[in-house]
Write an enzyme that holds these catalytic residues in place. Structure first.
Site, PDB file in Angstrom:
ATOM      1  N   HIS A  47      24.660   7.150  57.839  1.00  0.00           N
ATOM      2  CA  HIS A  47      25.371   5.960  57.362  1.00  0.00           C
ATOM      3  C   HIS A  47      25.639   6.125  55.872  1.00  0.00           C
ATOM      4  O   HIS A  47      24.858   5.669  55.049  1.00  0.00           O
ATOM      5  CB  HIS A  47      24.497   4.722  57.628  1.00  0.00           C
TER       6      HIS A  47
ATOM      7  N   GLU B 250      28.148   5.951  60.757  1.00  0.00           N
ATOM      8  CA  GLU B 250      28.312   4.510  60.612  1.00  0.00           C
ATOM      9  C   GLU B 250      28.840   4.194  59.228  1.00  0.00           C
ATOM     10  O   GLU B 250      28.545   4.923  58.271  1.00  0.00           O
ATOM     11  CB  GLU B 250      26.961   3.798  60.716  1.00  0.00           C
TER      12      GLU B 250
ATOM     13  N   HIS C 171      18.936  -1.449  64.840  1.00  0.00           N
ATOM     14  CA  HIS C 171      18.388  -2.125  63.661  1.00  0.00           C
ATOM     15  C   HIS C 171      16.992  -2.646  63.932  1.00  0.00           C
ATOM     16  O   HIS C 171      16.788  -3.470  64.812  1.00  0.00           O
ATOM     17  CB  HIS C 171      19.268  -3.265  63.131  1.00  0.00           C
TER      18      HIS C 171
HETATM   19  N1  PXP Z   1      22.743   0.503  63.159  1.00  0.00           N
HETATM   20  C1  PXP Z   1      23.350   0.213  61.990  1.00  0.00           C
HETATM   21  C2  PXP Z   1      24.758  -0.249  62.020  1.00  0.00           C
HETATM   22  C3  PXP Z   1      22.680   0.379  60.770  1.00  0.00           C
HETATM   23  O1  PXP Z   1      23.295   0.094  59.626  1.00  0.00           O
HETATM   24  C4  PXP Z   1      21.357   0.857  60.775  1.00  0.00           C
HETATM   25  C5  PXP Z   1      20.647   1.090  59.479  1.00  0.00           C
HETATM   26  O2  PXP Z   1      21.306   2.093  58.760  1.00  0.00           O
HETATM   27  C6  PXP Z   1      20.764   1.144  62.021  1.00  0.00           C
HETATM   28  C7  PXP Z   1      21.470   0.951  63.197  1.00  0.00           C
HETATM   29  C8  PXP Z   1      19.362   1.656  62.130  1.00  0.00           C
HETATM   30  O3  PXP Z   1      18.478   0.660  61.713  1.00  0.00           O
HETATM   31  P1  PXP Z   1      16.961   1.033  61.374  1.00  0.00           P
HETATM   32  O4  PXP Z   1      16.997   1.957  60.190  1.00  0.00           O
HETATM   33  O5  PXP Z   1      16.338  -0.301  61.073  1.00  0.00           O
HETATM   34  O6  PXP Z   1      16.391   1.695  62.586  1.00  0.00           O
END
Ligand code: PXP
Length: 238
Positions: free
Chosen positions: A43, A70, A190
């Site tokens: 990301h 992402e 997330h």
């Molecule tokens: N999905 C998206 C769109 C995110 O921005 C993130 C964090 O970068 C994640 C999933 C993964 O979340 P986590 O790091 O809390 O597992």
């Protein structure tokens, strides 16, 4: 079976702290796949505090499973992603400088913007997923703008897990069923972790993929990345 995509942003954050190449992000990505990761997620954010745009090309070349990028689709992001052609792009509505993504798109308000952006990615042969809250009208909007998949935001579910998970999972189940009916694939992510992943993945139907970064990398400090990938895969399989 739900696939595990490992988000390696935190590894890039440690690398960047000293300006060198320790830990080696690319070796880490390849090793994650070797240990059972079924995708690699990155990301890049506008300040490039963890993943840099320059990381995308080498990662695309080495990832053998699924490469998922992402981010917020500003012009720079769109151009870089189309040049690199990952398997999937997941669009998030983050304002610049935000600590982490904490809400999904309003697919109705941003209908025109999203339709144009999605068309560009799809013309380049890239599957497009939209980060969404578990709201039924947002899924209908995602279908309208031409998305291939949705990624359900699981932060609120995760926060409520020990008090009220039954209530929070309900909307995710309804929305996942509706997405499936509309022909949209369903991803989620997330704050998923070893406590809350199994309940989520066994209750939300047709869940194609979870992307997990923060908790998984934190767990790796104690158990090692090879063990941890096995532990997360086990939660998805049991
Ligand atoms: N999905 C998206 C769109 C995110 O921005 C993130 C964090 O970068 C994640 C999933 C993964 O979340 P986590 O790091 O809390 O597992």
């Amino acid at each position: 079976m739900t696939r595990l995509s490992v988000n390696i942003n935190k590894v890039a954050l440690i690398r960047n702290a000293r300006g060198g190449n320790l830990p080696d992000l690319y070796k880490f990505a390849a090793d994650c796949e070797e240990y059972g990761a079924q995708g690699i997620t990155v990301h890049p954010r506008p300040d490039e505090r963890h993943i840099r745009y320059a990381d995308l090309e080498p990662l695309k070349d080495l990832v053998r499973t699924e490469f998922n990028v992402e981010g917020y689709p500003n012009d720079k992001f769109i151009n870089k992603v189309i040049a690199v052609k990952p398997h999937q792009v997941t669009l998030v509505p983050d304002p610049p400088g935000v600590l982490t993504s904490s809400e999904g798109w309003d697919t109705i308000e941003h209908k025109d913007f999203l339709s144009g952006v999605i068309l560009g990615f799809k013309d380049a042969g890239i599957r497009v997923s939209l980060f969404l809250d578990a709201k039924i009208d947002m899924v209908h909007g995602a279908k309208e703008v031409g998305a291939d998949r949705i990624e359900l935001y699981t932060g609120d579910y995760a926060k409520s897990y020990f008090q009220d998970k039954e209530n929070h999972i309900r909307d995710h189940i309804v929305v996942a069923k509706e997405a499936h009916k509309l022909g949209l694939g369903v991803n989620a992510g997330h704050d998923l972790n070893l406590d809350n992943l199994h309940y989520y993945s066994t209750h939300v139907p047709n869940l194609k993929e979870v992307s997990i970064g923060h908790a998984l990398i934190a767990d790796a400090l104690y158990y090692g990345i090879q063990n941890v990938i096995g532990m997360y895969r086990h939660e998805l399989a049991r």
